[in-house]
Design an enzyme around this catalytic site. Structure first.
Site, PDB file in Angstrom:
ATOM      1  N   HIS A 234      14.776  52.151 -19.881  1.00 20.46           N
ATOM      2  CA  HIS A 234      14.264  51.241 -20.913  1.00 20.46           C
ATOM      3  C   HIS A 234      13.192  51.924 -21.761  1.00 20.46           C
ATOM      4  O   HIS A 234      13.193  51.807 -22.986  1.00 20.46           O
ATOM      5  CB  HIS A 234      13.627  50.008 -20.268  1.00 20.46           C
ATOM      6  CG  HIS A 234      14.601  48.966 -19.815  1.00 20.46           C
ATOM      7  ND1 HIS A 234      15.913  48.908 -20.235  1.00 20.46           N
ATOM      8  CD2 HIS A 234      14.424  47.900 -18.985  1.00 20.46           C
ATOM      9  CE1 HIS A 234      16.506  47.863 -19.673  1.00 20.46           C
ATOM     10  NE2 HIS A 234      15.630  47.236 -18.904  1.00 20.46           N
TER      11      HIS A 234
ATOM     12  N   TYR B  18       6.378  41.355 -15.832  1.00 18.87           N
ATOM     13  CA  TYR B  18       7.825  41.548 -15.947  1.00 18.87           C
ATOM     14  C   TYR B  18       8.121  42.414 -17.168  1.00 18.87           C
ATOM     15  O   TYR B  18       7.431  42.305 -18.192  1.00 18.87           O
ATOM     16  CB  TYR B  18       8.545  40.200 -16.068  1.00 18.87           C
ATOM     17  CG  TYR B  18       8.555  39.395 -14.784  1.00 18.87           C
ATOM     18  CD1 TYR B  18       9.665  39.413 -13.940  1.00 18.87           C
ATOM     19  CD2 TYR B  18       7.462  38.620 -14.411  1.00 18.87           C
ATOM     20  CE1 TYR B  18       9.688  38.680 -12.766  1.00 18.87           C
ATOM     21  CE2 TYR B  18       7.478  37.878 -13.230  1.00 18.87           C
ATOM     22  CZ  TYR B  18       8.604  37.915 -12.411  1.00 18.87           C
ATOM     23  OH  TYR B  18       8.619  37.188 -11.247  1.00 18.87           O
ATOM     24  N   GLU B  19       9.153  43.250 -17.053  1.00 23.03           N
ATOM     25  CA  GLU B  19       9.397  44.219 -18.125  1.00 23.03           C
ATOM     26  C   GLU B  19       9.844  43.572 -19.433  1.00 23.03           C
ATOM     27  O   GLU B  19       9.868  44.225 -20.466  1.00 23.03           O
ATOM     28  CB  GLU B  19      10.397  45.291 -17.680  1.00 23.03           C
ATOM     29  CG  GLU B  19      11.802  44.770 -17.445  1.00 23.03           C
ATOM     30  CD  GLU B  19      12.690  45.802 -16.759  1.00 23.03           C
ATOM     31  OE1 GLU B  19      12.194  46.801 -16.233  1.00 23.03           O
ATOM     32  OE2 GLU B  19      13.910  45.578 -16.757  1.00 23.03           O
ATOM     33  N   SER B  20      10.171  42.287 -19.388  1.00 23.35           N
ATOM     34  CA  SER B  20      10.466  41.571 -20.630  1.00 23.35           C
ATOM     35  C   SER B  20       9.214  41.382 -21.478  1.00 23.35           C
ATOM     36  O   SER B  20       9.304  40.866 -22.584  1.00 23.35           O
ATOM     37  CB  SER B  20      11.056  40.201 -20.295  1.00 23.35           C
ATOM     38  OG  SER B  20      10.195  39.493 -19.419  1.00 23.35           O
ATOM     39  N   GLY B  21       8.061  41.793 -20.968  1.00 27.00           N
ATOM     40  CA  GLY B  21       6.824  41.690 -21.734  1.00 27.00           C
ATOM     41  C   GLY B  21       5.916  40.564 -21.281  1.00 27.00           C
ATOM     42  O   GLY B  21       4.882  40.314 -21.895  1.00 27.00           O
TER      43      GLY B  21
END
Lengths: 279, 273
Positions: B104, A58-61
């Site tokens: 992003h 997930y792009e939240s890391g």
């Protein structure tokens, strides 16, 4: 048949068929960069059924997240708590996505064109939009750098359009050869799963072709829901209906995301429209 | 050296009308209480910067704090639109909102360049998108790699006047530790000229935690203790994300009057921390 009737008979709704078709395309052990919403649902369904070793990023890391319930946002604590590693946002994009370490990028879309380019930015004119959508997020670089891209979108002429109002993320640009000209390292979209069927790019022209229909859907329905003259593969396949296990797992997962106090009823139709538009 | 201040004084000293303000937090640790204090103090003409403007920036935009928004994804995650943001862009209410939007990866690298003291950062991004059309996106350009000749996107360094973040803990000297999803907070603080960190609590000693971000006291301007300062976002180890609130925000934010009533009752008349 109504959605309620389908559910009552233990049959899949069109939205459920879309999730199942997308989930089946993921292979066990692959590394999948997951957008929130429908892609996250499908990826978690794959992990709950045939692909238990699917690596969700997930792009939240959160790398290797193994959520027991569907996250509402890409940064829910459930994702961090169950991840193999939690890294910063600069790291997820610069060290993990950009070098080509991800097998499949899994994206939603508000608009898709015949070359699988995606709009998630505006409907209408950019400076005077009729609908301002959330924007790019991680999608442009996911679409550029993953080895392959899967797209999920409800099939309607409003979504499958002849011309995008804004090209947020590149599929095949203006056609075959454009990705190479633009220097995009990944192969681009290989599959678009909808609630009516599956589209895949023609190997020669890169134009999306209807290659698969879900049970009970006709070619005419798919063509009517597409804003360009949709081509149909000669060897058109019919999707296998969801197995009892797939449907059970999907409904179990979706039940984990309902707001507390809203048990059973599901979401209002208008709300569902917003979700599909925005992700 | 970080000064320990109460939230009111910290915002009064650090955040000025017309500033470029980055209030970062990637779903986790969003500095809601500090944002509400900025609203209460009536700051105007801010350039708000954030990868993922969500409910907090929706509130600040709707309360007319912002002149411009620099962002890369503006939605209510998993729920839908930001209606105050949309109303500003689509209808100019409560005032016109200038936007600069990136991906992003692009906006992240603007922070990285700012934190690194470099004029720009490079990435493999934007190519072929409408964002890359000439004249569309400020602070985006193209460079040829001097070693390989590859054409790459260049994004200009971002140097906010002030960065505001929320963390779990500070020690008595004002060093800060945060853990869990860390977003781009370290880069935002190091890129900014001034920084304010609100924290859940002050502890005698910061215990090492896996994957944590530690910011030494001398790298920060001010620290304020604000328990619950991220709600309805969350603070790992302290409280969970209030997903029901994010769902409930949808109907509140759809209607201008209902929004203003909500802000009056829950922010303007709320007792500052």
């Amino acid at each position: 048949m109504s959605v309620a009737a389908a559910v009552a008979q233990g049959r899949a709704t069109p939205a459920e068929m879309m999730a199942v078709a997308a989930a089946r395309a993921l292979s066990d052990g692959e590394v999948c960069f997951v957008g929130i919403g429908a892609p996250s649902t499908a990826a978690n369904l794959a992990r709950a059924t045939h692909a238990p070793r699917l690596v969700l990023v997930y792009e939240s890391g959160c790398i290797g997240a193994k959520p027991a319930r569907l996250p509402l946002s890409i940064g829910d604590g459930e994702l961090a708590d169950t991840a193999d590693a939690v890294v910063s946002v600069p790291e997820i994009f610069n060290y993990w996505l950009q070098p080509g370490r991800i097998d499949v990028g899994f994206l939603g879309a508000a608009q898709v064109d015949r070359f699988a380019n995606i709009n998630t930015t505006v409907v209408g004119d950019y400076d005077r939009p009729s609908v301002r959508l959330p924007g790019a997020g991680g999608a442009p670089e996911i679409a550029a750098s993953c080895r392959q891209v899967y797209i999920m979108a409800r099939h309607s002429p409003r979504t499958f359009v002849a011309a995008l109002d804004f090209r947020t993320s590149v599929g095949f640009g203006a056609g075959a050869g454009d990705r190479e000209r633009l220097g995009l390292p990944g192969a681009g979209p290989v599959l678009v799963a909808t609630d009516l069927g599956v589209l895949r790019p023609d190997p020669e022209t890169a134009e999306l072709v209807l290659t698969q229909l879900h049970p009970g859907v006709t070619v005419d329905e798919a063509r009517a829901a597409t804003g360009w003259d949709l081509r149909v593969a000669g060897d058109l396949e019919i999707s296998e209906p969801p197995t009892a296990s797939e449907l059970e797992q999907l409904r179990r997962l979706e039940a984990t995301q309902r707001p507390q106090g809203a048990a059973g009823g599901g979401r209002a139709p208008h709300h569902e429209t917003e979700r599909s538009r925005d992700h | 050296m970080a000064e320990l201040l109460n939230l009111h004084d910290a915002v009064a000293r650090l955040v000025r009308d017309g500033d470029t303000v980055a209030m970062e937090g990637f779903t986790h640790l969003i500095p809601h209480a500090a944002g509400h204090e900025i609203i209460r103090q009536g700051r105007r003409d801010l350039t708000l910067v954030r990868l993922t403007p969500d409910v907090l920036y929706d509130q600040m935009i709707g309360m007319d704090c912002a002149r411009k928004l620099v962002f890369s994804w503006g939605g209510n995650p998993g729920v839908g639109s930001l209606h105050r943001f949309r109303d500003a862009v689509e209808n100019g209410w409560p005032g016109p909102l200038e936007i600069e939007e990136h991906s992003h990866a692009g906006l992240t690298n603007r922070y990285v360049a700012g934190a690194s003291g470099l004029p720009f950062a490079v990435l493999r991004g934007y190519a072929g998108t409408s964002l890359a059309e000439p004249g569309r996106t400020a602070n985006l350009a193209w460079v040829d790699c001097p070693f390989t000749g590859e054409r790459l996107a260049a994004v200009a360094a971002l140097r906010p006047d002030v960065a505001v973040i929320h963390a779990q803990q500070a020690d008595r000297d004002g060093a800060v530790q945060l853990w869990g999803i860390a977003g781009v907070q370290k880069e935002a603080v190091l890129a900014a000229r001034r920084s304010l960190v609100t924290v859940e609590e002050i502890v005698d000693r910061l215990e090492p935690r896996p994957g944590s971000v530690v910011l030494p006291a001398w790298a920060l301007t001010a620290v304020a203790v604000v328990p619950g300062g991220a709600r309805p976002s969350y603070a790992a180890g302290y409280y969970d994300r209030d997903n029901d609130f994010y769902q409930a925000w949808e109907p509140v934010s759809r209607d201008r009057d209902r929004f203003l009533e909500w802000m009056q009752a829950h922010v303007l008349e709320a007792v500052p921390a």
